[in-house]
Enzyme design. Structure first.
Site, mmCIF file in Angstrom:
data_model
loop_
_atom_site.group_PDB
_atom_site.id
_atom_site.type_symbol
_atom_site.label_atom_id
_atom_site.label_comp_id
_atom_site.label_asym_id
_atom_site.label_seq_id
_atom_site.Cartn_x
_atom_site.Cartn_y
_atom_site.Cartn_z
ATOM 1 N N HIS A 182 -6.405 -8.339 5.520
ATOM 2 C CA HIS A 182 -6.617 -7.318 6.689
ATOM 3 C C HIS A 182 -8.396 -7.533 6.880
ATOM 4 C CE1 HIS A 182 -6.564 -3.026 8.167
ATOM 5 N NE2 HIS A 182 -7.895 -3.333 7.873
ATOM 6 N N ASP B 117 3.576 -5.395 11.736
ATOM 7 C CA ASP B 117 2.770 -4.284 10.924
ATOM 8 C C ASP B 117 3.525 -2.920 11.317
ATOM 9 O OD1 ASP B 117 0.763 -2.702 9.817
ATOM 10 O OD2 ASP B 117 -0.981 -3.115 11.512
ATOM 11 N N HIS C 109 4.861 6.776 10.171
ATOM 12 C CA HIS C 109 4.085 8.029 9.759
ATOM 13 C C HIS C 109 5.138 9.250 10.011
ATOM 14 C CE1 HIS C 109 0.724 6.047 8.262
ATOM 15 N NE2 HIS C 109 0.365 5.353 9.722
ATOM 16 N N ASN D 122 1.001 -1.227 -0.053
ATOM 17 C CA ASN D 122 0.248 0.105 0.048
ATOM 18 C C ASN D 122 0.936 1.270 -0.135
ATOM 19 O OD1 ASN D 122 0.791 -0.414 2.745
ATOM 20 N ND2 ASN D 122 -0.900 0.698 3.467
HETATM 21 ZN ZN LIG Z 1 -3.706 -3.916 7.858
#
Ligand SMILES: [Zn+2]
Length: 475
Positions: free
Chosen positions: A195, A354, A358, A109
């Protein structure tokens, strides 16, 4: 006790390793063996492993220097291309090496998402140019542009060497698309990594739907939004696997007791499903949002119910710390315990970080506006060792969930991690007896904010060797 670890110059990074690791505690989940030993690395290969006995083993235990196979992270976000201010492939792999990881599965992503073979090649080239010996495995988008409308070119992506397909960040919401993705990926011998989140139930959700969210005035993210998606995914898997026996479903970052129970039942029924949990869902809970900083297992009473952080006077930090905003959200202490129990009884195959860095602009804002994610690849080992130190998780199982477990999920893509004479050295050396402090000076990630900032963790990583080459060394 010495581990023969010498301080090396940064210029040594990427060079073939020569080291004598003597009198350490060796943990090898692949062979099921652990104990005192000497391990010698010559020119990047494991020259010899000697398990020590009698007087040679005296004073060596699993509380000191540990040598284990290099860790594999099934789930990390490296942000390149598109958001290099938050993380680059180079900074992400440096963080991974500092965390003891020698293999990282990058989620697709990015901006744009990794949904074409040419982009997989570009990422591999960027990793190569960075010079890190940490292996980067790419997970490709399951749908074109991660838009959830039509499948990506799965065959082309498989030929480019991706290890699985995922729209992570989002679920594959449309049932017929998930069905086709599972079947096609199954024919290619690769897993679909979902997910699980029913988006219809989580619009605007900010925190786990419970007392804490109510008190803080945050919109609730219901546990059922995850567990109902897990149940749906498993039902679709059960249909698809009848036609395509190679189908595999991997459910990532499970966070609720009900989700774990669904997977437990599916595995008992023989379905090809695997799952992972994150360190933060094992050890942190929603009460951290009001300022508690106690581990999840300290937030349970003897009857297995969540304690009251207000009555316990457990609040020590400011509320609304956006470093704690994550998707799925930090859950109750009861859910965290269910995740741990799943890990203990092999319902949970792996711990995946995970890792979701950011930059400050996206994180240092009002709680509900903060981008979800914890950049935890460097703190994963320390958090698991806290559970080990608390007597809740055997050290060997913690290591297994970071090595053999994720390799099993990846299947043929991954070499089986192990301490093997003659093989390329791929290992981590850490000192359980040495604590380190999580702060901007110690972390390699470019990600802003860490919920464990200022806290000390056990298990300082001394050395990481990936594919025979130096990936990290404490200085
Ligand atoms: Zn996820």
């Amino acid at each position: 006790m010495t581990a023969g670890v010498r301080v090396g110059a940064a210029a040594d990074l990427g060079r073939a390793v020569d080291r004598e690791l003597r009198g350490a505690w060796l943990v090898d989940p692949a062979s099921g063996r652990e104990g005192p030993g000497d391990l010698v690395i010559r020119e990047g290969r494991v020259e010899s492993i000697a398990w020590l006995e009698g007087p040679h083993a005296a004073g060596i235990d699993d509380r000191g220097v540990v040598v284990a196979p290099g860790f594999t992270d099934l789930h990390a976000h490296l942000r390149e291309p598109g958001n290099e201010a938050a993380e680059t492939i180079a900074s992400g792999l440096a963080a991974a090496a500092h965390g003891g990881f020698t293999t990282v599965c990058a989620m697709p992503n990015t901006t744009p998402p990794i949904d074409r073979a040419a982009m997989v090649a570009a990422v591999a080239a960027a990793a190569m140019a960075g010079g890190s010996p940490v292996r980067l495995f790419q997970v490709a988008a399951a749908t074109a542009g991660r838009a959830g409308e039509q499948l990506a070119e799965l065959g082309e992506l498989a030929s480019a060497g991706v290890v699985g397909f995922s729209d992570d960040g989002s679920p594959i919401q449309r049932a017929e698309l998930l069905r086709n993705a599972l079947a096609y990926a199954g024919m290619l011998g690769l897993p679909i990594i979902d997910h699980p989140e029913d988006l219809a139930q989580t619009t605007g959700a900010e925190a786990h739907d419970g007392l804490v969210a109510t008190v803080l005035g945050l919109r609730g993210w219901a546990s059922a939004a995850e567990s109902s998606a897990v149940a749906r995914d498993i039902e679709i898997l059960a249909e698809v696997v009848r036609d395509v026996p190679g189908t595999r479903l991997h459910l990532t970052h499970l966070s609720t007791g009900a989700s774990i129970e669904h997977v437990r039942a599916a595995k008992a029924a023989g379905l090809p499903v695997t799952c992972d949990v994150t360190p933060h869902h094992l050890a942190l809970t929603d009460e951290w949002l009001v300022g508690s900083r106690r581990w999840a297992w300290l937030a349970l009473d003897d009857g297995g119910n969540a304690r009251d952080p207000w009555r316990d006077r457990a609040l020590e930090a400011d509320p609304y710390d956006t470093a704690l905003r994550v998707n799925p959200p930090l859950r109750s202490a009861v859910d965290a315990r269910a995740c741990l129990e799943g890990l203990l009884d092999d319902t949970v195959d792996a711990v995946a970080t995970d890792h979701a860095p950011h930059n400050q602009v996206d994180k240092d804002v009002e709680f509900g506006a903060a981008r979800p994610g914890i950049a935890g690849i460097e703190t994963a080992l320390g958090v698991l060792l806290e559970a080990v130190d608390a007597g809740l998780l055997p050290l060997s199982r913690a290591i297994e969930a970071l090595t053999v477990g994720p390799a099993r999920v990846l299947g043929k893509a991954a070499e089986a991690p192990g301490l093997v004479e003659g093989a390329e050295a791929d290992l981590v050396v850490f000192d359980r007896g040495t604590r380190w402090t999580v702060d901007g000076g110690s972390l390699r990630t470019s990600g802003w904010g860490n919920p464990l900032s200022g806290r000390s963790l056990p298990g300082s990583v001394l050395l990481t060797v990936a594919g025979g080459r130096l990936a990290f060394e404490a200085r």
